[in-house]
Scaffold this motif. Structure first.
Motif, PDB file in Angstrom:
ATOM      1  N   GLY A 160      30.725  12.918 -30.912  1.00 59.74           N
ATOM      2  CA  GLY A 160      30.742  11.508 -31.269  1.00 59.74           C
ATOM      3  C   GLY A 160      32.074  11.022 -31.783  1.00 59.74           C
ATOM      4  O   GLY A 160      32.222   9.838 -32.081  1.00 59.74           O
ATOM      5  N   PHE A 161      33.061  11.910 -31.895  1.00 60.55           N
ATOM      6  CA  PHE A 161      34.371  11.531 -32.422  1.00 60.55           C
ATOM      7  C   PHE A 161      35.360  11.167 -31.304  1.00 60.55           C
ATOM      8  O   PHE A 161      36.239  10.342 -31.481  1.00 60.55           O
ATOM      9  CB  PHE A 161      34.959  12.669 -33.251  1.00 60.55           C
ATOM     10  N   ASP A 162      35.206  11.819 -30.157  1.00 61.15           N
ATOM     11  CA  ASP A 162      36.105  11.599 -29.023  1.00 61.15           C
ATOM     12  C   ASP A 162      35.407  12.121 -27.770  1.00 61.15           C
ATOM     13  O   ASP A 162      34.181  12.107 -27.707  1.00 61.15           O
ATOM     14  CB  ASP A 162      37.466  12.280 -29.258  1.00 61.15           C
ATOM     15  N   GLY A 163      36.159  12.590 -26.798  1.00 59.19           N
ATOM     16  CA  GLY A 163      35.571  13.068 -25.549  1.00 59.19           C
ATOM     17  C   GLY A 163      35.237  14.543 -25.552  1.00 59.19           C
ATOM     18  O   GLY A 163      35.137  15.148 -24.478  1.00 59.19           O
ATOM     19  N   THR A 164      35.035  15.143 -26.736  1.00 60.65           N
ATOM     20  CA  THR A 164      34.770  16.575 -26.823  1.00 60.65           C
ATOM     21  C   THR A 164      33.464  16.861 -27.542  1.00 60.65           C
ATOM     22  O   THR A 164      32.925  16.019 -28.260  1.00 60.65           O
ATOM     23  CB  THR A 164      35.907  17.304 -27.569  1.00 60.65           C
ATOM     24  N   VAL A 217      35.244  24.494 -27.723  1.00 61.11           N
ATOM     25  CA  VAL A 217      35.375  23.049 -27.601  1.00 61.11           C
ATOM     26  C   VAL A 217      35.242  22.681 -26.130  1.00 61.11           C
ATOM     27  O   VAL A 217      36.013  23.156 -25.289  1.00 61.11           O
ATOM     28  CB  VAL A 217      36.726  22.542 -28.146  1.00 61.11           C
ATOM     29  N   HIS A 218      34.233  21.866 -25.837  1.00 59.71           N
ATOM     30  CA  HIS A 218      34.068  21.361 -24.467  1.00 59.71           C
ATOM     31  C   HIS A 218      34.892  20.087 -24.330  1.00 59.71           C
ATOM     32  O   HIS A 218      34.611  19.081 -24.990  1.00 59.71           O
ATOM     33  CB  HIS A 218      32.600  21.079 -24.177  1.00 59.71           C
ATOM     34  N   PRO A 272      36.907   8.056 -22.510  1.00 57.36           N
ATOM     35  CA  PRO A 272      35.482   8.365 -22.691  1.00 57.36           C
ATOM     36  C   PRO A 272      35.192   8.948 -24.070  1.00 57.36           C
ATOM     37  O   PRO A 272      35.977   9.728 -24.617  1.00 57.36           O
ATOM     38  CB  PRO A 272      35.204   9.404 -21.594  1.00 57.36           C
ATOM     39  N   LEU A 273      34.058   8.546 -24.617  1.00 57.69           N
ATOM     40  CA  LEU A 273      33.582   9.036 -25.906  1.00 57.69           C
ATOM     41  C   LEU A 273      32.235   9.702 -25.675  1.00 57.69           C
ATOM     42  O   LEU A 273      31.364   9.121 -25.019  1.00 57.69           O
ATOM     43  CB  LEU A 273      33.438   7.857 -26.872  1.00 57.69           C
ATOM     44  N   VAL A 274      32.062  10.918 -26.156  1.00 58.23           N
ATOM     45  CA  VAL A 274      30.769  11.596 -25.997  1.00 58.23           C
ATOM     46  C   VAL A 274      29.712  10.826 -26.789  1.00 58.23           C
ATOM     47  O   VAL A 274      29.874  10.570 -27.984  1.00 58.23           O
ATOM     48  CB  VAL A 274      30.848  13.061 -26.462  1.00 58.23           C
ATOM     49  N   THR A 275      28.654  10.437 -26.120  1.00 57.01           N
ATOM     50  CA  THR A 275      27.602   9.624 -26.736  1.00 57.01           C
ATOM     51  C   THR A 275      26.441  10.460 -27.272  1.00 57.01           C
ATOM     52  O   THR A 275      25.743  10.033 -28.194  1.00 57.01           O
ATOM     53  CB  THR A 275      27.041   8.616 -25.720  1.00 57.01           C
TER      54      THR A 275
END
Length: 384
Positions: free
Chosen positions: A306-310, A331-332, A347-350
């Motif tokens: 939820g912090f970035d694309g990881t 870390v994915h 993109p941000l992981v939702t």
């Protein structure tokens, strides 16, 4: 649903690196981004749209064969998530839960705190149809409701947007079976059934609250997360204790928008077992999608996003109460190489979720509509 074609150099480099990092990796592209990934009957996966435009799809997907097979089959970015059935919601879907032992789904989302109940149709139909709505008292203008489901006595849904609006409703009859007694109007960020009688509530400001269905008149008392920094938003994830441990022990992980993680025991939420600071970027925009979850089949292992694309995976077994920075064991980064989303940003992981049986397999989705299934290569002595 189409496989993602990564065309940029960075993405190509990541895919090459993935040959070493992953036992299994699938990348997919949904027609619209989702902020829910929910396991349903028969290891089906449900996703749903949350954008501002109308016609938000709710889909039940048949997972790739590798998610059902005992042995993984290596890198395989194929179009093998199949749409089994679907429906349309006239409001964004911010939360979706399958009702155990039924073919029902419950959803919530703006503009109010009411719930929608859906029937996943029989085998001869490919439609997910709306069957009822569960209104809430004074729900207009309230934030969207957080929800949890259980089928211990009957199909129940626990729902509420604020501490003073928490209730349990029987899904099929829409009968109210519990209403929490509280004057506290703190906004909720999550709630959970610990068992058929006990509830755990998490406030956005970091307080935790236990409630007992058998004592509806007992006022709810929220206890702040120990050493919780002020001004940060919090979410929680509830896990299971180690095999052979006291059945009443259930670890709770609380994650803040500043990357602070505290681990507590539901039996004594006023004290923490361990704490750490996660290595994440500053949370200027990530609080909306904060997510922490315990691995169901790996002791002491959890994931955050939820912090970035990881998506970061941590082994908490060596943590103490010092609150020092923790190093993730994996870390994915795959979502970070996707297309920029509709807001014009990276993109941000939702949302992310663990596979219920495969120990190191996770599903994650991002704001660009990407959906990933991944199983990282195990490092010696780390999580499994």
């Amino acid at each position: 649903m189409e496989a993602v074609g990564a065309g940029e150099e960075e993405a190509d480099e990541w895919l090459l690196l993935s040959l070493r990092l992953y036992k299994d990796l699938h990348t997919f592209e949904l027609q619209a981004p989702t902020r829910v990934i929910e396991w349903a009957r028969g290891n089906r996966v449900c996703v749903a749209g949350y954008g501002q435009s109308g016609g938000h799809e709710i889909l039940q997907l048949l997972p790739p064969p590798t998610l059902q097979a005992k042995e993984t089959q290596g890198l395989c970015p194929e179009r093998d998530f199949k749409v089994e059935c679907g429906g349309f919601s006239n409001r964004p879907v911010y939360s979706l839960k399958h009702v155990p032992d039924t073919s029902l789904l419950v959803t919530s989302g703006p503009p109010d705190s009411s719930l929608q109940v859906w029937q996943v149709s029989a085998e001869d139909s490919d439609v997910i149809k709306s069957v009822s709505a569960i209104p809430t008292e004074n729900g207009t203008g309230q934030p969207w409701a957080k929800i949890a489901t259980i089928s211990a006595r009957a199909p129940w849904v626990l729902h509420g947007s604020r501490l003073n609006s928490v209730q349990i409703t029987e899904v099929e009859s829409r009968k109210n079976v519990y209403m929490a007694a509280s004057r506290n109007s703190e906004e909720l960020s999550g709630l959970a059934f610990l068992d058929c009688n006990t509830l755990l509530l998490c406030c956005a400001k970091g307080q935790l609250c236990l409630a007992d269905v058998r004592q509806p008149q007992s006022p709810l008392e929220a206890v702040s997360v120990p050493s919780a920094p002020c001004g940060e938003r919090w979410c929680m994830g509830v896990g299971r204790g180690p095999q052979g441990s006291d059945s009443s022990f259930q670890p709770v992980a609380c994650l803040s928008s500043g990357g602070h993680l505290t681990l507590t025991d539901v039996r004594k939420t006023s004290e923490y077992l361990a704490s750490a600071k996660c290595r994440v970027p500053s949370a200027s925009s990530g609080a909306e999608f904060l997510c922490v979850s315990w691995a169901p089949a790996l002791e002491g292992c959890l994931a955050i996003s939820g912090f970035d694309g990881t998506v970061h995976v941590y082994d908490t077994q060596s943590w103490d109460s010092s609150g020092k920075e923790a190093e993730p064991i994996f870390v994915h980064k795959g979502h970070a190489f996707g297309e920029w989303d509709s807001s014009g940003g990276p993109p941000l992981v939702t949302v992310h979720t663990w596979h219920p049986q495969k120990p190191r397999t996770l599903l994650s989705a991002a704001s660009d509509g990407s959906l990933h299934v991944w199983d990282w290569v195990q490092s010696c002595g780390k999580c499994g």
